[in-house]
Design a protein around this motif. Structure first.
Motif, short mmCIF file in Angstrom:
data_model
loop_
_atom_site.label_atom_id
_atom_site.label_comp_id
_atom_site.label_asym_id
_atom_site.label_seq_id
_atom_site.Cartn_x
_atom_site.Cartn_y
_atom_site.Cartn_z
N ASP A 183 2.15 -49.44 -40.52
CA ASP A 183 1.13 -49.27 -39.48
C ASP A 183 1.59 -50.03 -38.24
O ASP A 183 1.54 -51.26 -38.19
N SER B 190 -1.04 -52.51 -35.68
CA SER B 190 -2.09 -52.47 -36.70
C SER B 190 -3.40 -53.10 -36.27
O SER B 190 -4.42 -52.96 -36.95
N GLY C 269 -6.61 -54.38 -38.38
CA GLY C 269 -6.49 -53.87 -39.74
C GLY C 269 -7.51 -52.81 -40.09
O GLY C 269 -7.39 -52.13 -41.12
N ALA D 3 -5.36 -49.65 -41.79
CA ALA D 3 -4.77 -50.35 -42.93
C ALA D 3 -5.79 -50.52 -44.05
O ALA D 3 -5.45 -50.39 -45.24
N GLY E 57 1.52 -53.84 -41.82
CA GLY E 57 1.14 -53.68 -40.42
C GLY E 57 1.93 -54.64 -39.54
O GLY E 57 2.17 -55.78 -39.92
N PHE F 258 0.74 -58.15 -43.10
CA PHE F 258 0.76 -58.05 -41.64
C PHE F 258 1.77 -59.05 -41.07
O PHE F 258 1.87 -60.18 -41.54
#
Length: 217
Positions: free
Chosen positions: A57, A60, A63, A67, A79, A99
């Motif tokens: 992603d 991102s 989120g 996500a 992400g 992430f």
């Protein structure tokens, strides 16, 4: 022959973008929480993937919703975002995904390592040469048959200062037809695209055009 998956060099600094999205934080999520075209794009992407797919992603944000929904569907989501504040929020809100604070232009990933890449409104601040090179990188990262789901604001301007949710952002893009052609030029097969209009839920926001595009390798 140059490796299309290799990190870019001499990229335009993302300082202004980082500052804008660090400031926005959860306001960005609230402004775009009711975006039907995005909901539909995520649903279509999920329907094309096997369970446990590796999904990147790009940009991102907090989120949510991307996500969060793909993780809930059983996919392995990573992400990346240039905003440390966005990554901090995303880690809190979607603990089932991974992430990183990273710029997609310089972030390293092996070729053919992702079943899908999402890039929703995350390439809008890249000058056209960097945008084209980033699209080529994403293509190289996809496994054969891998999916790209992308959204941007189609404007025929290579550098336009715009107020974005009260924050100054310099936007770069192509008109919708040219953007689709640039994706095809990477070797991807475009499965479909549509342009719609959405007004963010934010004081003073005006309706903006959105291009949603889906393609596969």
């Amino acid at each position: 022959m140059p490796d299309p998956s290799a990190p870019l060099t001499d990229v335009t600094p993302a300082d202004a973008t980082v500052a804008a999205f660090d400031t926005l934080g959860l306001d960005y999520e609230r402004a775009f929480r009711d975006l039907p075209a995005l909901d539909s794009a995520v649903e279509r992407l999920d329907a094309t993937l096997p369970r446990g797919a590796a999904v990147l992603d790009v940009g991102s944000g907090t989120g949510r919703p991307v996500a969060e929904r793909l993780t809930a569907a059983g996919h392995r989501v990573t992400g990346i975002d240039v905003s440390p504040r966005m990554v901090e929020i995303a880690r809190e809100q979607v603990p089932g995904a991974t992430f990183e604070v990273a710029d997609v232009r310089t972030w390293a990933s092996p070729a053919a390592s992702w079943d899908a890449v999402c890039a929703y409104f995350s390439v809008l601040t890249m000058p056209r040469p960097e945008l084209d090179a980033t699209l080529a990188r994403i293509t190289a990262w996809l496994v054969p048959g891998g999916r790209l789901s992308l959204a941007t604001v189609p404007v025929d301007a290579d550098g336009l200062d715009v107020p974005f949710l009260g924050q100054p952002v310099r936007a770069y893009s192509y008109d919708a037809e040219t953007f689709v052609d640039r994706v095809r030029a990477t070797g991807l097969v475009v499965d479909g695209h549509e342009v719609s209009t959405f007004r963010p839920d934010f004081p003073g926001a005006t309706p903006e055009p959105h291009l949603f595009l889906e393609a596969h390798r």
